[in-house]
Enzyme design. Sequence first.
Site, PDB file in Angstrom:
ATOM      1  N   GLY A 115     -23.722  70.224 -55.701  1.00 55.78           N
ATOM      2  CA  GLY A 115     -23.468  69.761 -54.140  1.00 55.78           C
ATOM      3  C   GLY A 115     -22.299  70.820 -53.684  1.00 55.78           C
ATOM      4  NE  ARG A 167     -27.937  68.455 -56.203  1.00 53.16           N
ATOM      5  CZ  ARG A 167     -26.873  68.284 -56.409  1.00 53.16           C
ATOM      6  NH1 ARG A 167     -26.276  68.314 -57.600  1.00 53.16           N
ATOM      7  NH2 ARG A 167     -25.938  67.757 -55.320  1.00 53.16           N
ATOM      8  CG  ASP A 195     -19.819  65.622 -63.470  1.00 52.99           C
ATOM      9  OD1 ASP A 195     -20.608  66.210 -62.454  1.00 52.99           O
ATOM     10  OD2 ASP A 195     -19.736  64.679 -63.786  1.00 52.99           O
ATOM     11  CB  THR A 248     -17.576  67.804 -56.624  1.00 51.96           C
ATOM     12  OG1 THR A 248     -18.161  66.758 -56.104  1.00 51.96           O
ATOM     13  CG2 THR A 248     -16.715  67.591 -57.631  1.00 51.96           C
ATOM     14  CG  ASP A 262     -19.038  63.012 -55.638  1.00 49.27           C
ATOM     15  OD1 ASP A 262     -19.009  62.429 -54.562  1.00 49.27           O
ATOM     16  OD2 ASP A 262     -20.273  63.464 -56.260  1.00 49.27           O
ATOM     17  CG  ASP A 273     -17.507  63.386 -59.874  1.00 46.24           C
ATOM     18  OD1 ASP A 273     -16.994  64.393 -59.722  1.00 46.24           O
ATOM     19  OD2 ASP A 273     -18.598  63.163 -59.987  1.00 46.24           O
ATOM     20  NE  ARG A 311     -26.795  59.601 -55.674  1.00 47.40           N
ATOM     21  CZ  ARG A 311     -26.827  60.955 -55.476  1.00 47.40           C
ATOM     22  NH1 ARG A 311     -26.812  61.867 -56.188  1.00 47.40           N
ATOM     23  NH2 ARG A 311     -27.403  61.343 -54.255  1.00 47.40           N
TER      24      ARG A 311
HETATM   25  P1  ATP Z   1     -22.065  67.595 -57.717  1.00 48.69           P
HETATM   26  O1  ATP Z   1     -20.857  66.667 -58.450  1.00 48.69           O
HETATM   27  O2  ATP Z   1     -21.506  68.038 -56.534  1.00 48.69           O
HETATM   28  O3  ATP Z   1     -23.550  66.987 -57.452  1.00 48.69           O
HETATM   29  P2  ATP Z   1     -22.813  69.178 -59.963  1.00 48.69           P
HETATM   30  O4  ATP Z   1     -22.200  70.430 -60.330  1.00 48.69           O
HETATM   31  O5  ATP Z   1     -22.365  67.949 -60.876  1.00 48.69           O
HETATM   32  O6  ATP Z   1     -22.195  68.877 -58.517  1.00 48.69           O
HETATM   33  P3  ATP Z   1     -25.405  68.962 -60.718  1.00 48.69           P
HETATM   34  O7  ATP Z   1     -26.699  68.784 -59.983  1.00 48.69           O
HETATM   35  O8  ATP Z   1     -25.316  67.818 -61.667  1.00 48.69           O
HETATM   36  O9  ATP Z   1     -24.416  69.112 -59.747  1.00 48.69           O
HETATM   37  O10 ATP Z   1     -25.369  70.058 -61.711  1.00 48.69           O
HETATM   38  C1  ATP Z   1     -25.930  71.667 -60.991  1.00 48.69           C
HETATM   39  C2  ATP Z   1     -26.513  72.483 -61.744  1.00 48.69           C
HETATM   40  O11 ATP Z   1     -25.840  72.569 -63.068  1.00 48.69           O
HETATM   41  C3  ATP Z   1     -27.953  71.715 -62.389  1.00 48.69           C
HETATM   42  O12 ATP Z   1     -29.025  72.024 -61.279  1.00 48.69           O
HETATM   43  C4  ATP Z   1     -28.207  72.597 -63.646  1.00 48.69           C
HETATM   44  O13 ATP Z   1     -28.883  73.610 -63.240  1.00 48.69           O
HETATM   45  C5  ATP Z   1     -26.845  72.770 -64.132  1.00 48.69           C
HETATM   46  N1  ATP Z   1     -26.651  71.583 -65.147  1.00 48.69           N
HETATM   47  C6  ATP Z   1     -26.394  70.312 -65.101  1.00 48.69           C
HETATM   48  N2  ATP Z   1     -26.352  69.978 -66.120  1.00 48.69           N
HETATM   49  C7  ATP Z   1     -26.643  70.664 -67.176  1.00 48.69           C
HETATM   50  C8  ATP Z   1     -26.698  70.538 -68.482  1.00 48.69           C
HETATM   51  N3  ATP Z   1     -26.630  69.453 -69.258  1.00 48.69           N
HETATM   52  N4  ATP Z   1     -26.881  71.699 -69.118  1.00 48.69           N
HETATM   53  C9  ATP Z   1     -27.281  72.910 -68.782  1.00 48.69           C
HETATM   54  N5  ATP Z   1     -27.199  73.230 -67.111  1.00 48.69           N
HETATM   55  C10 ATP Z   1     -26.884  71.917 -66.452  1.00 48.69           C
END
Ligand code: ATP
Length: 319
Positions: free
Chosen positions: A11, A72, A103, A125, A127, A129, A171
């Site tokens: 995000g 994503r 994360d 982010t 959040d 978190d 969330r």
């Molecule tokens: P936000 O907290 O704002 O949602 P985020 O980084 O946690 O941000 P995610 O959608 O969880 O957002 O992860 C972003 C991208 O990181 C995913 O679309 C994927 O490409 C990659 N990713 C997430 N989890 C994994 C994982 N376990 N292994 C490899 N790549 C991952």
Amino acid sequence: MRNIGILTSGGDSPGMNAAIRAVVRKAIYHDVRAWGINYGFSGLLNNDIHPLEIGDVGDIIHRGGTMLYTARCEEFKTKEGQEKAVRHLRDAGMDALVVIGGDGSFQGAQVLNDLGFPTIGVPATIDNDVPGTDFTVGFDTALNTVIEAIDKIRDTATSHERTYVIEVMGRDAGDLALWSGLADGAETILIPEQPYDMDDTVHRLVRGHKRGKKHSIIIVAEGAASGVEFGKEIQERTGFETRVTVLGHIQRGGSPTAFDRVLASRLAAHAMELLLNGKSGRLVGMLANQIVDQQIGNALQKPHHIDENMYRLSQELSI
Ligand code: ATP
């Protein structure tokens, strides 16, 4: 260290641009070329890589969103996708990568580092978190956006003597709800980390009403309950006219606050310093106003905790 790549993932959050700017400027200051990768890990798989010069990151420090776009990417979660990403990075002549995101994105950063490609994470982010940092880039801006909205809703809540339920983002993490609820004197705050007691909520509302309170504000984190459902139940059980506002994506946009710009600049500059010193696989953060870093894997193993003292305080102050 001759070439470093930068991407934003997950995000978007206000201050990502300030982080990009700091990485690029710090790199160039140290004679390292900086390269932007559009659309997060998707851009890596599609070779969407372009050089970033000093001027390319001018006039962005105050802008929300991310100039590198974000996405994503499911393909990147596969072994083939991850190996392809490393291949593309090497073919493009990259020596290291800075991942700005949440994360989930750092799980991806960890994978790249484990595959032998030096990678550093910068937490951004709304959040708040990400373990290993008191604050993530974007949280303060989102919090202030929420406060501004609640202040406005409070005016109409008072004028019409209504109860307002305001659903905010979060969330799995209740930080945005807790901080905004405390900052705005909400009667009740619902967060995913704490079970809520409907009887107690109703009791608080009725008690406030008897005392002559003209309005009531309830903050609900989206992961704790549906604001709409919760509002319906409140109205049924108290008989008070209740309105629900779901703040939605306005929480993610807007010009970053001074705090987020400074935090982003400090964290991103530290990420570059680590790479210049031959370190990788680290997640940068700020703990007790000190810029720190730790192993991404270690950081992600620690679950994010809500500040329970703050939660208790919010309950004590909303008697
Ligand atoms: P936000 O907290 O704002 O949602 P985020 O980084 O946690 O941000 P995610 O959608 O969880 O957002 O992860 C972003 C991208 O990181 C995913 O679309 C994927 O490409 C990659 N990713 C997430 N989890 C994994 C994982 N376990 N292994 C490899 N790549 C991952």
